[in-house]
Design a protein around this motif. Structure first.
Motif, PDB file in Angstrom:
ATOM      1  N   VAL A   1       0.843  -1.203   0.000  1.00  0.00           N
ATOM      2  CA  VAL A   1       0.000   0.000   0.000  1.00  0.00           C
ATOM      3  C   VAL A   1       0.875   1.248   0.000  1.00  0.00           C
ATOM      4  N   SER A   2       0.735   2.070  -1.024  1.00  0.00           N
ATOM      5  CA  SER A   2       1.498   3.318  -1.092  1.00  0.00           C
ATOM      6  C   SER A   2       1.017   4.294  -0.017  1.00  0.00           C
ATOM      7  N   HIS A   3       1.977   4.920   0.686  1.00  0.00           N
ATOM      8  CA  HIS A   3       1.643   5.915   1.704  1.00  0.00           C
ATOM      9  C   HIS A   3       2.365   7.228   1.441  1.00  0.00           C
ATOM     10  N   SER A   4       2.464   7.585   0.164  1.00  0.00           N
ATOM     11  CA  SER A   4       3.147   8.828  -0.180  1.00  0.00           C
ATOM     12  C   SER A   4       2.349  10.021   0.356  1.00  0.00           C
ATOM     13  N   VAL A   5       3.073  10.978   0.920  1.00  0.00           N
ATOM     14  CA  VAL A   5       2.418  12.169   1.455  1.00  0.00           C
ATOM     15  C   VAL A   5       3.400  13.330   1.408  1.00  0.00           C
ATOM     16  N   SER A   6       2.882  14.510   1.113  1.00  0.00           N
ATOM     17  CA  SER A   6       3.715  15.707   1.042  1.00  0.00           C
ATOM     18  C   SER A   6       3.905  16.310   2.430  1.00  0.00           C
ATOM     19  N   SER A   7       5.109  16.790   2.692  1.00  0.00           N
ATOM     20  CA  SER A   7       5.371  17.455   3.975  1.00  0.00           C
ATOM     21  C   SER A   7       4.535  18.718   4.108  1.00  0.00           C
ATOM     22  N   ASN A   8       4.144  19.301   2.974  1.00  0.00           N
ATOM     23  CA  ASN A   8       3.321  20.517   2.996  1.00  0.00           C
ATOM     24  C   ASN A   8       1.922  20.245   3.547  1.00  0.00           C
ATOM     25  N   ARG A   9       1.514  18.982   3.545  1.00  0.00           N
ATOM     26  CA  ARG A   9       0.238  18.592   4.148  1.00  0.00           C
ATOM     27  C   ARG A   9       0.444  17.973   5.528  1.00  0.00           C
ATOM     28  N   LEU A  10       1.486  17.138   5.628  1.00  0.00           N
ATOM     29  CA  LEU A  10       1.697  16.369   6.851  1.00  0.00           C
ATOM     30  C   LEU A  10       2.110  17.236   8.037  1.00  0.00           C
ATOM     31  N   ILE A  11       3.087  18.115   7.837  1.00  0.00           N
ATOM     32  CA  ILE A  11       3.596  18.919   8.956  1.00  0.00           C
ATOM     33  C   ILE A  11       2.524  19.835   9.547  1.00  0.00           C
ATOM     34  N   PRO A  12       1.758  20.595   8.722  1.00  0.00           N
ATOM     35  CA  PRO A  12       0.687  21.421   9.306  1.00  0.00           C
ATOM     36  C   PRO A  12      -0.329  20.591  10.092  1.00  0.00           C
ATOM     37  N   ALA A  13      -0.630  19.369   9.605  1.00  0.00           N
ATOM     38  CA  ALA A  13      -1.596  18.516  10.299  1.00  0.00           C
ATOM     39  C   ALA A  13      -1.061  18.102  11.674  1.00  0.00           C
ATOM     40  N   ILE A  14       0.226  17.771  11.748  1.00  0.00           N
ATOM     41  CA  ILE A  14       0.838  17.374  13.023  1.00  0.00           C
ATOM     42  C   ILE A  14       0.880  18.553  13.988  1.00  0.00           C
ATOM     43  N   LEU A  15       1.302  19.715  13.497  1.00  0.00           N
ATOM     44  CA  LEU A  15       1.382  20.901  14.358  1.00  0.00           C
ATOM     45  C   LEU A  15       0.007  21.324  14.864  1.00  0.00           C
ATOM     46  N   ASP A  16      -0.996  21.243  13.986  1.00  0.00           N
ATOM     47  CA  ASP A  16      -2.352  21.616  14.389  1.00  0.00           C
ATOM     48  C   ASP A  16      -2.874  20.661  15.473  1.00  0.00           C
ATOM     49  N   THR A  17      -2.565  19.355  15.321  1.00  0.00           N
ATOM     50  CA  THR A  17      -2.981  18.372  16.326  1.00  0.00           C
ATOM     51  C   THR A  17      -2.313  18.662  17.667  1.00  0.00           C
ATOM     52  N   LEU A  18      -1.023  18.981  17.646  1.00  0.00           N
ATOM     53  CA  LEU A  18      -0.307  19.295  18.879  1.00  0.00           C
ATOM     54  C   LEU A  18      -0.866  20.546  19.558  1.00  0.00           C
ATOM     55  N   ARG A  19      -1.254  21.537  18.751  1.00  0.00           N
ATOM     56  CA  ARG A  19      -1.829  22.765  19.334  1.00  0.00           C
ATOM     57  C   ARG A  19      -3.142  22.459  20.040  1.00  0.00           C
ATOM     58  N   GLN A  20      -3.966  21.619  19.420  1.00  0.00           N
ATOM     59  CA  GLN A  20      -5.236  21.265  20.053  1.00  0.00           C
ATOM     60  C   GLN A  20      -5.009  20.485  21.350  1.00  0.00           C
ATOM     61  N   ILE A  21      -4.002  19.614  21.353  1.00  0.00           N
ATOM     62  CA  ILE A  21      -3.691  18.845  22.562  1.00  0.00           C
ATOM     63  C   ILE A  21      -3.162  19.767  23.652  1.00  0.00           C
ATOM     64  N   ALA A  22      -2.323  20.741  23.267  1.00  0.00           N
ATOM     65  CA  ALA A  22      -1.774  21.696  24.239  1.00  0.00           C
ATOM     66  C   ALA A  22      -2.889  22.509  24.882  1.00  0.00           C
ATOM     67  N   ASP A  23      -3.889  22.868  24.094  1.00  0.00           N
ATOM     68  CA  ASP A  23      -5.019  23.657  24.623  1.00  0.00           C
ATOM     69  C   ASP A  23      -5.907  22.809  25.530  1.00  0.00           C
ATOM     70  N   SER A  24      -6.019  21.510  25.196  1.00  0.00           N
ATOM     71  CA  SER A  24      -6.892  20.641  25.991  1.00  0.00           C
ATOM     72  C   SER A  24      -6.421  19.193  25.870  1.00  0.00           C
ATOM     73  N   PRO A  25      -5.582  18.726  26.838  1.00  0.00           N
ATOM     74  CA  PRO A  25      -5.046  17.360  26.769  1.00  0.00           C
ATOM     75  C   PRO A  25      -6.095  16.254  26.755  1.00  0.00           C
ATOM     76  N   ASP A  26      -7.303  16.553  27.197  1.00  0.00           N
ATOM     77  CA  ASP A  26      -8.344  15.521  27.205  1.00  0.00           C
ATOM     78  C   ASP A  26      -9.316  15.676  26.046  1.00  0.00           C
ATOM     79  N   THR A  27      -8.923  16.444  25.020  1.00  0.00           N
ATOM     80  CA  THR A  27      -9.814  16.671  23.890  1.00  0.00           C
ATOM     81  C   THR A  27     -10.095  15.387  23.118  1.00  0.00           C
TER      82      THR A  27
END
Length: 482
Positions: free
Chosen positions: A330-356
């Motif tokens: 299964v190909s899992h190719s992904v652009s860093s231009n999509r992946l990095i913002p998604a990871i950072l956005d997830t971390l920001r939401q966790i930082a705001d509310s660890p039980d989200t």
């Protein structure tokens, strides 16, 4: 009565003089005459293993650990001869010195040396040197014999995929041989090694060792002269990926070839042409250069996504390393231009509310009692092994049924007590949501700022164990560490 351990080693099955039974009987007789007691758990045996390297002898290493453990109160290690302890003088000196510090003597029952005699040091060193000389000389003799067999075309290794060993020759395995022909014919007709690797794995074939096929193993298959009816033997025992080794001996074998002359030549011609167009293999320059390197995992096979190419205007593309080697379908190719913002956005939401519940993540809480937990888990494992060994001893007629039952009863009681302690320690772990939020914010500042790539990677690793990317679901899941 003094406590001793017995160490037994035999390198080949035909060494009747040094068979494990003979060695053990002689050691037990010596122990009885010299007031030594050898508990069953202190009898260590390495069978079919050379004495040249101590690191490759598991029972030897277990014996050294047991002898150096103060609570075991071991006074001596009894061996049949000093060459059973080691055929490497450096190893013998090193391990005897370690044991001597703990007050443990190594005694050869067939080579008695007065322990208080000054000449004993010289005599023992001579025995060790003679043992190493014997080992080196034997190695040379074995190599001469192997060279002679190679010149006669005898097959001296494990049979490759498509064959099975038959004394000094090989016999064809029909189903695998058919696949070998298919691989050769496909490659000769223009199919890539990469595509053939993937097809072998998709069709459920495994290498002779039971592993998945890789690019390099298919490449080796296409260059293996065994399929052409020849035996190849290299004195060093190693084959590089050039396959053209001047020192190698290639001779006609007695087995039936799977690949005929015409197909073999066509494959070699195409392989040679391809080699001229490629540089020697090396790790890609992009490997390990980003803070995401090694952290993003494929949801299908669990392997890491690696940087497959970099964009001219910045950023890069990642792809499953298993997919690149034909081991993941299964190909899992992904652009860093999509992946990095998604990871950072997830971390920001966790930082705001660890039980989200808004994002997909989980937190593995570090336990302050982790050291004790690991120790107790190891004790449970050892006690479980003790029950297994007790059962084996009963079935072998060494212990009575009553002895086995008593060992099992006390061991199960011990395991129960250890598991209760383990549960209590696990319940003591705590999670401080505010402190974790602050930690995540600090990591975000680091990886979003002007810090060096090494600092970013270290910061990211502090809180992120892995990021699993699922291309089909277009989602990521973060596995965090408190």
């Amino acid at each position: 009565m003094k406590i001793a351990a017995a160490y037994i080693r035999v390198s080949t099955d035909d060494q009747t003089e040094y068979s494990p039974t003979v060695q053990l009987d002689d050691i037990l007789e010596f122990a009885k005459k010299n007031d030594y007691h050898i508990p069953k758990e202190f009898i260590f045996t390495d069978e079919g293993i050379s004495g040249r390297t101590a690191e490759k002898r598991p029972a030897f290493q277990s014996m050294i650990r047991a002898a150096r453990k103060k609570t075991n109160h071991i006074d001596a290690i009894l061996v049949h001869k000093y060459d059973r302890f080691s055929r490497n003088k450096d190893d013998a000196v090193l391990y005897k010195a370690l044991l001597k510090k703990d007050g443990v003597k190594v005694i050869s029952i067939k080579e008695p040396i007065p322990q208080d005699d000054k000449f004993a040091v010289i005599y023992e060193s001579m025995l060790e040197a003679m043992a190493e000389y014997y080992s080196l000389n034997l190695s040379e003799e074995v190599k001469k014999t192997m060279r002679k067999k190679a010149e006669n075309g005898d097959y001296q290794a494990r049979a490759p995929f498509g064959y099975r060993n038959d004394k000094k020759s090989l016999v064809i395995h029909p189903e695998e041989a058919e696949m070998v022909r298919y691989v050769f014919e496909s490659y000769a007709n223009g199919v890539s090694i990469f595509a053939l690797t993937r097809e072998l794995n998709q069709r459920g074939f495994r290498t002779i060792r039971g592993n998945q096929w890789e690019f390099r193993t298919v490449r080796y298959l296409l260059n293996n002269v065994t399929y052409h009816g020849y035996a190849r033997w290299t004195p060093s025992g190693k084959t590089d990926w050039g396959y053209d080794i001047p020192a190698a001996i290639v001779a006609k074998g007695s087995w039936e070839p799977i690949i005929d002359d015409d197909l073999w030549e066509r494959v070699q011609e195409r392989y040679t042409q391809q080699q001229r167009r490629h540089y020697p293999h090396k790790r890609p320059d992009t490997e390990g250069i980003h803070w995401l390197s090694g952290k993003v995992k494929c949801s299908s096979c669990g392997r890491s996504l690696v940087i497959s190419r970099q964009y001219v205007r910045g950023g890069f593309e990642m792809q499953c390393g298993g997919y690149n080697h034909g081991q993941c379908h299964v190909s899992h190719s992904v652009s860093s231009n999509r992946l990095i913002p998604a990871i950072l956005d997830t971390l920001r939401q966790i930082a705001d509310s660890p039980d989200t519940q808004a994002v997909n993540f989980s937190i593995r809480t570090n336990n302050t009692n982790s050291g004790e937990i690991d120790a107790i888990s190891a004790m449970i494992h050892r006690t479980q092994q003790k029950i297994i060994k007790a059962k084996e001893a009963y079935l072998a007629g060494i212990d009575t049924i009553d002895e086995y039952r008593e060992t099992k009863r006390t061991s199960e009681k011990e395991i129960s007590e250890l598991q209760e302690r383990l549960s209590a320690l696990s319940e003591e772990q705590t999670f401080d949501a505010d402190a974790f939020s602050k930690k995540v914010r600090n990591v975000l500042l680091t990886i979003s700022g002007d810090s060096s790539m090494d600092d970013k990677k270290s910061a990211f690793s502090e809180i992120v164990e892995k990021v699993v990317y699922d291309k089909a679901a277009n989602s990521i899941r973060l596995f965090l560490i408190d």
